[in-house]
Write a protein that holds these residues in place. Structure first.
Motif, PDB file in Angstrom:
ATOM      1  N   ASN A  62      -0.894   8.019   9.596  1.00  0.00           N
ATOM      2  CA  ASN A  62      -0.167   7.257   8.508  1.00  0.00           C
ATOM      3  C   ASN A  62       0.806   7.074   7.983  1.00  0.00           C
ATOM      4  N   ILE A  63       0.849   6.217   7.071  1.00  0.00           N
ATOM      5  CA  ILE A  63       1.376   5.771   6.433  1.00  0.00           C
ATOM      6  C   ILE A  63       1.243   6.043   4.768  1.00  0.00           C
ATOM      7  N   GLY A  64       2.112   6.988   4.489  1.00  0.00           N
ATOM      8  CA  GLY A  64       2.480   7.276   2.737  1.00  0.00           C
ATOM      9  C   GLY A  64       2.723   6.244   2.286  1.00  0.00           C
ATOM     10  N   ILE A  65       2.283   6.118   0.910  1.00  0.00           N
ATOM     11  CA  ILE A  65       3.282   5.063  -0.169  1.00  0.00           C
ATOM     12  C   ILE A  65       3.072   5.385  -1.614  1.00  0.00           C
ATOM     13  N   ALA A  66       4.044   6.286  -1.965  1.00  0.00           N
ATOM     14  CA  ALA A  66       4.270   6.334  -3.845  1.00  0.00           C
ATOM     15  C   ALA A  66       5.202   5.054  -4.682  1.00  0.00           C
ATOM     16  N   LEU A  67       5.318   5.865  -5.583  1.00  0.00           N
ATOM     17  CA  LEU A  67       5.636   4.922  -6.493  1.00  0.00           C
ATOM     18  C   LEU A  67       6.744   5.943  -8.108  1.00  0.00           C
ATOM     19  N   ASP A  68       7.924   5.791  -7.521  1.00  0.00           N
ATOM     20  CA  ASP A  68       8.670   6.228  -8.230  1.00  0.00           C
ATOM     21  C   ASP A  68       8.965   5.564  -9.278  1.00  0.00           C
ATOM     22  N   PHE A  74      -2.145   7.783   1.335  1.00  0.00           N
ATOM     23  CA  PHE A  74      -1.908   7.767   2.509  1.00  0.00           C
ATOM     24  C   PHE A  74      -3.248   6.696   3.545  1.00  0.00           C
ATOM     25  N   TRP A  75      -2.356   5.868   3.977  1.00  0.00           N
ATOM     26  CA  TRP A  75      -3.150   4.551   4.015  1.00  0.00           C
ATOM     27  C   TRP A  75      -3.249   5.057   6.083  1.00  0.00           C
ATOM     28  N   PRO A  76      -3.923   4.800   6.696  1.00  0.00           N
ATOM     29  CA  PRO A  76      -5.464   4.692   6.627  1.00  0.00           C
ATOM     30  C   PRO A  76      -6.543   5.209   6.898  1.00  0.00           C
ATOM     31  N   ARG A  77      -5.995   7.529   5.742  1.00  0.00           N
ATOM     32  CA  ARG A  77      -7.130   7.853   5.377  1.00  0.00           C
ATOM     33  C   ARG A  77      -7.755   7.369   4.877  1.00  0.00           C
ATOM     34  N   LYS A  78      -6.933   6.808   3.124  1.00  0.00           N
ATOM     35  CA  LYS A  78      -7.996   6.135   2.288  1.00  0.00           C
ATOM     36  C   LYS A  78      -7.385   4.508   2.082  1.00  0.00           C
ATOM     37  N   ASP A  79      -7.827   3.920   1.217  1.00  0.00           N
ATOM     38  CA  ASP A  79      -7.643   2.302   0.877  1.00  0.00           C
ATOM     39  C   ASP A  79      -6.431   3.008  -0.114  1.00  0.00           C
ATOM     40  N   ALA A  80      -4.810   3.298   0.961  1.00  0.00           N
ATOM     41  CA  ALA A  80      -3.762   2.995   0.025  1.00  0.00           C
ATOM     42  C   ALA A  80      -2.925   2.242  -1.388  1.00  0.00           C
ATOM     43  N   TRP A  81      -3.271   1.126  -0.745  1.00  0.00           N
ATOM     44  CA  TRP A  81      -3.228  -0.013  -1.331  1.00  0.00           C
ATOM     45  C   TRP A  81      -4.149  -0.122  -2.830  1.00  0.00           C
ATOM     46  N   GLU A  82      -4.973   0.115  -3.008  1.00  0.00           N
ATOM     47  CA  GLU A  82      -6.163   0.511  -4.012  1.00  0.00           C
ATOM     48  C   GLU A  82      -6.042   1.403  -4.970  1.00  0.00           C
ATOM     49  N   GLU A  83      -5.445   2.466  -4.151  1.00  0.00           N
ATOM     50  CA  GLU A  83      -4.795   3.569  -5.552  1.00  0.00           C
ATOM     51  C   GLU A  83      -3.898   3.679  -5.602  1.00  0.00           C
ATOM     52  N   LEU A  84      -2.541   2.611  -4.603  1.00  0.00           N
ATOM     53  CA  LEU A  84      -1.906   2.296  -5.129  1.00  0.00           C
ATOM     54  C   LEU A  84      -1.610   1.384  -7.260  1.00  0.00           C
ATOM     55  N   ARG A  85      -2.906   0.107  -7.041  1.00  0.00           N
ATOM     56  CA  ARG A  85      -3.392  -0.561  -7.652  1.00  0.00           C
ATOM     57  C   ARG A  85      -4.068   0.445  -9.106  1.00  0.00           C
ATOM     58  N   GLN A 111       5.015  -6.014  -2.008  1.00  0.00           N
ATOM     59  CA  GLN A 111       5.578  -4.958  -0.847  1.00  0.00           C
ATOM     60  C   GLN A 111       5.204  -4.119  -0.278  1.00  0.00           C
ATOM     61  N   ALA A 112       4.466  -3.243  -0.651  1.00  0.00           N
ATOM     62  CA  ALA A 112       3.278  -2.573  -0.246  1.00  0.00           C
ATOM     63  C   ALA A 112       2.229  -2.993   0.879  1.00  0.00           C
ATOM     64  N   THR A 113       2.057  -4.163   0.917  1.00  0.00           N
ATOM     65  CA  THR A 113       1.552  -5.099   1.947  1.00  0.00           C
ATOM     66  C   THR A 113       2.169  -5.183   2.900  1.00  0.00           C
TER      67      THR A 113
END
Length: 98
Positions: free
Chosen positions: A28-34, A50-61, A81-83
């Motif tokens: 997995n890769i986790g992405i967060a915004l600070d 967390f991707w690919p567990r969920k669509d992290a890009w869509e959740e971030l958007r 950048q996330a992409t």
């Protein structure tokens, strides 16, 4: 009475900055915004997605769209950048070695 004069230099004011944080794991890769605020530190604006567990890009958007003070331009830059990081993670199969 005795007065001592001190010269104090005040650094130039810096605006808060949006920062993506990543947790790079094998499956997995986790992405967060600070938000980084000079003189204050890091303020979390989102949980880790967390991707690919969920669509992290869509959740971030969706999280970015909730924050009306984030400009469209900033949003596009952060999502691009996330992409890039997700693609890099996919290409490496979760491995940090080249």
């Amino acid at each position: 009475m005795h007065f001592t004069e001190y010269k104090v230099e005040v650094p130039e004011k810096q605006d808060p900055m949006l920062v993506l944080k990543f947790i790079w794991m094998e499956k997995n890769i986790g992405i967060a915004l600070d938000q980084m605020v000079p003189g204050v530190g890091s303020i979390p604006l989102s949980p880790y997605y967390f991707w690919p567990r969920k669509d992290a890009w869509e959740e971030l958007r969706a999280k970015l769209e909730e924050k009306e003070w984030i400009s469209q331009k900033q949003m596009i830059i952060l999502l691009n950048q996330a992409t890039d990081i997700i693609n890099l993670w996919q290409q490496g199969g979760g491995s940090l070695s080249t």
